[in-house]
Design an enzyme around this catalytic site. Structure first.
Site, PDB file in Angstrom:
ATOM      1  N   GLY A 104       0.932  -1.260  -0.099  1.00 21.72           N
ATOM      2  CA  GLY A 104       0.078   0.001  -0.040  1.00 21.72           C
ATOM      3  C   GLY A 104       0.647   1.113   0.072  1.00 21.72           C
ATOM      4  CG  HIS A 105       0.112   4.174  -2.427  1.00 25.63           C
ATOM      5  ND1 HIS A 105      -0.560   4.994  -3.398  1.00 25.63           N
ATOM      6  CD2 HIS A 105       0.627   3.359  -3.028  1.00 25.63           C
ATOM      7  CE1 HIS A 105      -0.253   4.313  -4.526  1.00 25.63           C
ATOM      8  NE2 HIS A 105       0.756   3.208  -4.274  1.00 25.63           N
TER       9      HIS A 105
END
Length: 416
Positions: A265-266
């Site tokens: 994810g970010h």
């Protein structure tokens, strides 16, 4: 003898309290009236459209004047877009999901709502257990091929304001909007078209033990997005997705993120902020006891590079472990994906941000990056006991228009 008797009484009381604390709502909950979706025509075969049955069960539960259970038993239930709307006649509806709720393959071409499952204007609802399968792979493939694709599906939570600011997010799996006193517990969201869960214009919402899963290359599949909401907590959850694990938008205050694992994810992001000139800010946010594995970012504050009266203040990032994270600590006040705001300078005021007890490894040499605006420099940044390395070597820190202090052991060496 009296001491022994009192000790037994105390032990009995402690045991009773423990059982009440950790046991699921069994005896009391099962005595509530139950509205089983199967009784209203739902079929657990994963093929029959059960939307009407779910909505009928909700109408009955919402119309009851006593505490009730809306039950989704074991099996796979295919449903289209559904909005569970209040206000209801009781403030204790327990939505118990034992099976899997499945989206149609073409929900993003047949639905007239940007939300797959939405709870709107509810008070005192608990959603517990089960799986929401958004089946987003077809939409991702469409986007990857460069074709003209419609927006995808999420879950939205709506709170007290009449208009939703989340519509631009596209199709969401679970949306809670204009609501209060909501609990989402032990729920799993798989392969949302876009945002998995959105909390919008809400007060006092708790997400506990949730699991969110989508491939790291799935576009815009944010895990949990919160905006225009107060007293929201996300605890003991695991999020793997193709965008932010948790994103915190404008109008968010008094929020807690605790014991969350992120990756892929970010990372956990505040923002993006400052897209509009007149915008509510973000304040009083605590993020603690988090783990990041192979994410693009760790803790990020992101603001558009253009004028705004927005702000992010009184933020605490505490007790985090990072494994091979590209940007472990990052403030970016030059966000400008469409280039229409290049070199305008962000007006978002970032102040009183603390990073405490952060350790782990960076996938890039710049492990700490404060890239702030010359129009509105970052102020009151604090680093306390930060230990980040790059490939077992010294990492570096970069500061631009940022001021603050560092104390305790700080590695890389502070540039504040």
């Amino acid at each position: 003898m009296a001491i022994h008797s009192n000790l037994i009484s105390l032990l009995f009381l402690a045991t009773a309290i423990t059982i009440l604390t950790i046991s699921p709502p069994t005896s009391a909950a099962t005595r509530r009236p139950q509205f089983n979706v199967v009784r209203f025509g739902a079929r657990p075969d994963g093929r029959t459209d059960s939307t009407r049955a779910f909505l009928t069960a909700w109408t009955r539960a919402c119309g009851s004047r006593v505490r009730v259970i809306m039950l989704v038993p074991k099996g796979r239930f295919l449903v289209r877009n559904m909005q569970f709307t209040g206000p209801c006649k009781n403030r204790s509806i327990f939505v118990r999901i034992l099976g899997t709720i499945v989206a149609p393959n073409n929900i993003w071409t047949t639905g007239n709502s940007p939300h797959w499952i939405e709870f709107h204007r509810v008070d005192g609802v608990t959603i517990s257990g089960g799986v929401l399968d958004g089946k987003g792979a077809a939409l991702w493939a469409c986007k990857k091929a460069g074709r003209s694709c419609p927006n995808g599906a999420t879950v939205r939570v709506i709170t007290f304001e009449p208009n939703s600011a989340a519509d631009y997010m596209g199709m969401q799996t679970l949306s809670i909007s204009n609501s209060q006193n909501v609990v989402v517990s032990r729920l799993t969201s798989l392969n949302s078209h876009m945002f998995h869960m959105v909390i919008n214009f809400c007060h006092n919402v708790k997400l506990q033990g949730v699991r969110i899963s989508a491939p790291g290359n799935s576009p815009n599949t944010d895990g949990i997005h919160v905006q225009f909401s107060t007293a929201v907590s996300i605890v003991s959850s695991k999020i793997a997705t193709g965008d932010d694990c948790v994103s915190i938008g404008p109008g968010t205050a008094n929020m807690l993120v605790d014991k969350v694992t992120c990756g892929p994810g970010h990372g956990i992001s505040i923002g993006s902020l400052g897209k509009d000139v007149n915008e509510q800010g973000v304040q009083n946010v605590t993020v603690r006891s988090t783990t990041f594995v192979g994410t693009t970012n760790g803790f990020r504050i992101k603001a558009w590079g253009k004028p705004s009266n927005g702000f992010a203040r009184n933020i605490l990032f505490q007790h985090a472990t990072m494994y091979n994270v590209q940007n472990p600590i990052f403030i970016d006040q030059r966000y400008c994906p469409d280039r229409n705001c290049a070199d305008q300078g962000s007006g978002v005021r970032v102040s009183d941000v603390t990073y405490q007890n952060i350790r782990g490894t960076s996938a890039t040499q710049v492990a700490v990056n404060f890239d702030c605006s010359n129009r509105s420099p970052c102020r009151g940044i604090r680093l306390n006991n930060v230990r980040l390395t790059y490939r077992n070597r010294a990492a570096v820190a970069s500061c631009r228009n940022a001021g603050g202090t560092a104390y305790g052991f700080v590695q890389p060496r502070s540039c504040l």
